[in-house]
Design a protein around this motif. Structure first.
Motif, PDB file in Angstrom:
ATOM      1  N   VAL A   1     -44.803 -34.637  13.235  1.00  0.00           N
ATOM      2  CA  VAL A   1     -44.468 -35.910  12.610  1.00  0.00           C
ATOM      3  C   VAL A   1     -43.349 -36.610  13.367  1.00  0.00           C
ATOM      4  O   VAL A   1     -42.571 -35.967  14.076  1.00  0.00           O
ATOM      5  CB  VAL A   1     -44.069 -35.718  11.124  1.00  0.00           C
ATOM      6  CG1 VAL A   1     -45.221 -35.196  10.312  1.00  0.00           C
ATOM      7  CG2 VAL A   1     -42.871 -34.795  10.985  1.00  0.00           C
ATOM      8  N   GLY A   2     -43.266 -37.928  13.200  1.00  0.00           N
ATOM      9  CA  GLY A   2     -42.202 -38.700  13.842  1.00  0.00           C
ATOM     10  C   GLY A   2     -42.346 -38.763  15.346  1.00  0.00           C
ATOM     11  O   GLY A   2     -41.360 -38.740  16.080  1.00  0.00           O
ATOM     12  N   ARG A   3     -43.585 -38.839  15.863  1.00  0.00           N
ATOM     13  CA  ARG A   3     -43.807 -38.859  17.309  1.00  0.00           C
ATOM     14  C   ARG A   3     -44.510 -40.150  17.734  1.00  0.00           C
ATOM     15  O   ARG A   3     -45.416 -40.122  18.559  1.00  0.00           O
ATOM     16  CB  ARG A   3     -44.631 -37.641  17.742  1.00  0.00           C
ATOM     17  CG  ARG A   3     -43.913 -36.305  17.591  1.00  0.00           C
ATOM     18  CD  ARG A   3     -42.729 -36.184  18.555  1.00  0.00           C
ATOM     19  NE  ARG A   3     -42.038 -34.919  18.447  1.00  0.00           N
ATOM     20  CZ  ARG A   3     -41.027 -34.692  17.615  1.00  0.00           C
ATOM     21  NH1 ARG A   3     -40.634 -35.633  16.780  1.00  0.00           N
ATOM     22  NH2 ARG A   3     -40.422 -33.547  17.599  1.00  0.00           N
ATOM     23  N   GLY A   4     -44.146 -41.249  17.109  1.00  0.00           N
ATOM     24  CA  GLY A   4     -44.702 -42.549  17.518  1.00  0.00           C
ATOM     25  C   GLY A   4     -45.833 -43.014  16.628  1.00  0.00           C
ATOM     26  O   GLY A   4     -46.485 -42.220  15.944  1.00  0.00           O
ATOM     27  N   GLN A   5     -46.066 -44.338  16.641  1.00  0.00           N
ATOM     28  CA  GLN A   5     -47.067 -44.947  15.769  1.00  0.00           C
ATOM     29  C   GLN A   5     -48.489 -44.490  16.085  1.00  0.00           C
ATOM     30  O   GLN A   5     -49.324 -44.387  15.192  1.00  0.00           O
ATOM     31  CB  GLN A   5     -46.995 -46.474  15.861  1.00  0.00           C
ATOM     32  CG  GLN A   5     -45.692 -47.073  15.335  1.00  0.00           C
ATOM     33  CD  GLN A   5     -45.438 -46.765  13.875  1.00  0.00           C
ATOM     34  OE1 GLN A   5     -46.362 -46.521  13.122  1.00  0.00           O
ATOM     35  NE2 GLN A   5     -44.165 -46.769  13.488  1.00  0.00           N
ATOM     36  N   GLY A   6     -48.748 -44.222  17.347  1.00  0.00           N
ATOM     37  CA  GLY A   6     -50.096 -43.836  17.759  1.00  0.00           C
ATOM     38  C   GLY A   6     -50.566 -42.544  17.128  1.00  0.00           C
ATOM     39  O   GLY A   6     -51.770 -42.294  16.982  1.00  0.00           O
ATOM     40  N   SER A   7     -49.633 -41.678  16.737  1.00  0.00           N
ATOM     41  CA  SER A   7     -50.006 -40.379  16.156  1.00  0.00           C
ATOM     42  C   SER A   7     -50.472 -40.524  14.707  1.00  0.00           C
ATOM     43  O   SER A   7     -51.094 -39.619  14.152  1.00  0.00           O
ATOM     44  CB  SER A   7     -48.811 -39.427  16.184  1.00  0.00           C
ATOM     45  OG  SER A   7     -47.825 -39.857  15.279  1.00  0.00           O
ATOM     46  N   GLY A   8     -50.116 -41.661  14.061  1.00  0.00           N
ATOM     47  CA  GLY A   8     -50.445 -41.842  12.646  1.00  0.00           C
ATOM     48  C   GLY A   8     -49.408 -41.234  11.723  1.00  0.00           C
ATOM     49  O   GLY A   8     -49.460 -41.391  10.517  1.00  0.00           O
ATOM     50  N   LYS A   9     -48.449 -40.492  12.300  1.00  0.00           N
ATOM     51  CA  LYS A   9     -47.384 -39.866  11.508  1.00  0.00           C
ATOM     52  C   LYS A   9     -46.017 -40.312  12.030  1.00  0.00           C
ATOM     53  O   LYS A   9     -45.037 -39.576  11.937  1.00  0.00           O
ATOM     54  CB  LYS A   9     -47.480 -38.332  11.599  1.00  0.00           C
ATOM     55  CG  LYS A   9     -48.778 -37.729  11.088  1.00  0.00           C
ATOM     56  CD  LYS A   9     -48.759 -37.579   9.592  1.00  0.00           C
ATOM     57  CE  LYS A   9     -49.950 -36.810   9.102  1.00  0.00           C
ATOM     58  NZ  LYS A   9     -51.151 -37.622   9.025  1.00  0.00           N
ATOM     59  N   GLY A  10     -45.948 -41.521  12.587  1.00  0.00           N
ATOM     60  CA  GLY A  10     -44.680 -42.053  13.106  1.00  0.00           C
ATOM     61  C   GLY A  10     -43.982 -42.853  12.028  1.00  0.00           C
ATOM     62  O   GLY A  10     -44.406 -42.897  10.871  1.00  0.00           O
ATOM     63  N   GLY A  11     -42.911 -43.523  12.371  1.00  0.00           N
ATOM     64  CA  GLY A  11     -42.197 -44.393  11.434  1.00  0.00           C
ATOM     65  C   GLY A  11     -41.534 -43.623  10.325  1.00  0.00           C
ATOM     66  O   GLY A  11     -40.400 -43.164  10.470  1.00  0.00           O
ATOM     67  N   THR A  12     -42.217 -43.420   9.238  1.00  0.00           N
ATOM     68  CA  THR A  12     -41.639 -42.708   8.090  1.00  0.00           C
ATOM     69  C   THR A  12     -41.887 -41.204   8.163  1.00  0.00           C
ATOM     70  O   THR A  12     -41.451 -40.462   7.278  1.00  0.00           O
ATOM     71  CB  THR A  12     -42.247 -43.217   6.769  1.00  0.00           C
ATOM     72  OG1 THR A  12     -43.649 -43.017   6.806  1.00  0.00           O
ATOM     73  CG2 THR A  12     -41.921 -44.666   6.532  1.00  0.00           C
ATOM     74  N   ALA A  13     -42.567 -40.744   9.176  1.00  0.00           N
ATOM     75  CA  ALA A  13     -42.858 -39.319   9.375  1.00  0.00           C
ATOM     76  C   ALA A  13     -43.559 -38.717   8.163  1.00  0.00           C
ATOM     77  O   ALA A  13     -43.243 -37.606   7.721  1.00  0.00           O
ATOM     78  CB  ALA A  13     -41.592 -38.556   9.724  1.00  0.00           C
ATOM     79  N   ALA A  14     -44.503 -39.438   7.574  1.00  0.00           N
ATOM     80  CA  ALA A  14     -45.332 -38.987   6.455  1.00  0.00           C
ATOM     81  C   ALA A  14     -44.532 -38.704   5.196  1.00  0.00           C
ATOM     82  O   ALA A  14     -44.995 -37.998   4.308  1.00  0.00           O
ATOM     83  CB  ALA A  14     -46.156 -37.762   6.856  1.00  0.00           C
ATOM     84  N   ARG A  15     -43.315 -39.299   5.091  1.00  0.00           N
ATOM     85  CA  ARG A  15     -42.479 -39.074   3.905  1.00  0.00           C
ATOM     86  C   ARG A  15     -42.530 -40.255   2.945  1.00  0.00           C
ATOM     87  O   ARG A  15     -41.880 -40.215   1.901  1.00  0.00           O
ATOM     88  CB  ARG A  15     -41.022 -38.864   4.318  1.00  0.00           C
ATOM     89  CG  ARG A  15     -40.724 -37.523   4.950  1.00  0.00           C
ATOM     90  CD  ARG A  15     -39.313 -37.550   5.525  1.00  0.00           C
ATOM     91  NE  ARG A  15     -38.903 -36.274   6.058  1.00  0.00           N
ATOM     92  CZ  ARG A  15     -38.085 -35.435   5.434  1.00  0.00           C
ATOM     93  NH1 ARG A  15     -37.598 -35.743   4.247  1.00  0.00           N
ATOM     94  NH2 ARG A  15     -37.727 -34.306   5.998  1.00  0.00           N
ATOM     95  N   GLY A  16     -43.228 -41.309   3.257  1.00  0.00           N
ATOM     96  CA  GLY A  16     -43.250 -42.488   2.388  1.00  0.00           C
ATOM     97  C   GLY A  16     -42.014 -43.331   2.609  1.00  0.00           C
ATOM     98  O   GLY A  16     -41.250 -43.100   3.542  1.00  0.00           O
ATOM     99  N   HIS A  17     -41.773 -44.309   1.730  1.00  0.00           N
ATOM    100  CA  HIS A  17     -40.636 -45.212   1.893  1.00  0.00           C
ATOM    101  C   HIS A  17     -39.537 -44.907   0.896  1.00  0.00           C
ATOM    102  O   HIS A  17     -39.794 -44.760  -0.306  1.00  0.00           O
ATOM    103  CB  HIS A  17     -41.105 -46.666   1.705  1.00  0.00           C
ATOM    104  CG  HIS A  17     -42.027 -47.095   2.789  1.00  0.00           C
ATOM    105  ND1 HIS A  17     -41.589 -47.463   4.034  1.00  0.00           N
ATOM    106  CD2 HIS A  17     -43.378 -47.184   2.833  1.00  0.00           C
ATOM    107  CE1 HIS A  17     -42.622 -47.789   4.785  1.00  0.00           C
ATOM    108  NE2 HIS A  17     -43.734 -47.612   4.076  1.00  0.00           N
ATOM    109  N   LYS A  18     -38.324 -44.849   1.361  1.00  0.00           N
ATOM    110  CA  LYS A  18     -37.101 -44.696   0.562  1.00  0.00           C
ATOM    111  C   LYS A  18     -37.159 -43.531  -0.440  1.00  0.00           C
ATOM    112  O   LYS A  18     -38.083 -42.740  -0.438  1.00  0.00           O
ATOM    113  CB  LYS A  18     -36.769 -46.009  -0.160  1.00  0.00           C
ATOM    114  CG  LYS A  18     -36.479 -47.169   0.774  1.00  0.00           C
ATOM    115  CD  LYS A  18     -36.061 -48.384  -0.022  1.00  0.00           C
ATOM    116  CE  LYS A  18     -35.826 -49.573   0.903  1.00  0.00           C
ATOM    117  NZ  LYS A  18     -35.558 -50.786   0.123  1.00  0.00           N
ATOM    118  N   GLY A  19     -36.163 -43.420  -1.282  1.00  0.00           N
ATOM    119  CA  GLY A  19     -36.113 -42.363  -2.295  1.00  0.00           C
ATOM    120  C   GLY A  19     -35.587 -41.054  -1.743  1.00  0.00           C
ATOM    121  O   GLY A  19     -35.539 -40.836  -0.539  1.00  0.00           O
TER     122      GLY A  19
END
Length: 148
Positions: free
Chosen positions: A19-37
Motif C-alpha cells: 500500500v502507499g506505492r502510487g496511484q497506479g497501484s490502486g492502493k496509493g493516496g490513502t493507502a486503503a485506509r479511507g479518508h480521515k478518522g
C-alpha cells in the motif's frame, strides 16, 4: 532432493498487500485506509470490545451474580470412594494425606465426606468436613468420623 530445491506448498505463501506505492497501484493516496478518522492515522489501536461507537455488547448486557469471598470450597468424597480406598490399601485409618496420595484430592483441597454409597468396614476417617448421613453411616459400621 536437496536443500536448494525445497519450496513451500502451493498456495501456502501469500504475497503481502503493498500500500502507499502510487496511484497506479490502486492502493496509493490513502493507502486503503479511507479518508480521515482515527483508523486512518498511524499509531491507532482499537480498544478491546470497541464497536465503532455503538454501545458494546459487554455494556448492553446486565450485571448479575455474586461471588462470596468468604466461601469455603470443599472437595466432596462419597462413602463408596472411601470404601474402595480402604479395600485397596487395607487401612484402618483414612487420613487426608492418604486421600491426596491416591489422587482423590489435590494438595490444597479441603476434603468433605458425603453420604452416597455404603461403607462396611470399621475405619477411622479423618477429613475437614462430614455430612450428617456420612457420619451416621461410618458410625453404624463401627468406625469413627474425625473432623480436622
Amino acid at each position: 532432493m536437496n536443500l536448494s530445491s525445497l519450496k513451500p506448498a502451493a498456495g501456502s505463501v501469500k504475497v503481502g498487500k503493498r500500500v502507499g506505492r502510487g496511484q497506479g497501484s490502486g492502493k496509493g493516496g490513502t493507502a486503503a485506509r479511507g479518508h480521515k478518522g482515527a483508523q486512518s492515522r498511524s499509531g491507532y489501536s482499537r480498544k478491546l470490545g470497541f464497536e465503532g461507537g455503538q454501545m458494546p455488547l459487554q455494556r448492553r448486557l446486565p450485571k448479575f451474580g455474586f461471588n462470596n469471598i468468604n466461601r469455603v470450597e470443599y472437595k466432596g468424597l462419597n462413602l463408596d470412594a472411601i470404601q474402595a480406598l480402604a479395600d485397596k490399601l487395607n487401612a484402618s485409618v483414612i487420613t487426608v494425606d492418604l486421600i491426596r496420595e491416591n489422587g482423590l484430592a489435590a494438595k490444597k483441597d479441603l476434603v468433605k465426606i458425603l453420604g452416597r454409597g455404603e461403607i462396611s468396614l470399621s475405619v477411622e476417617v479423618q477429613a475437614h468436613g462430614f455430612s450428617a448421613t456420612a457420619v451416621e453411616a461410618i458410625e453404624k459400621a463401627g468406625g469413627k468420623a474425625v473432623k480436622l
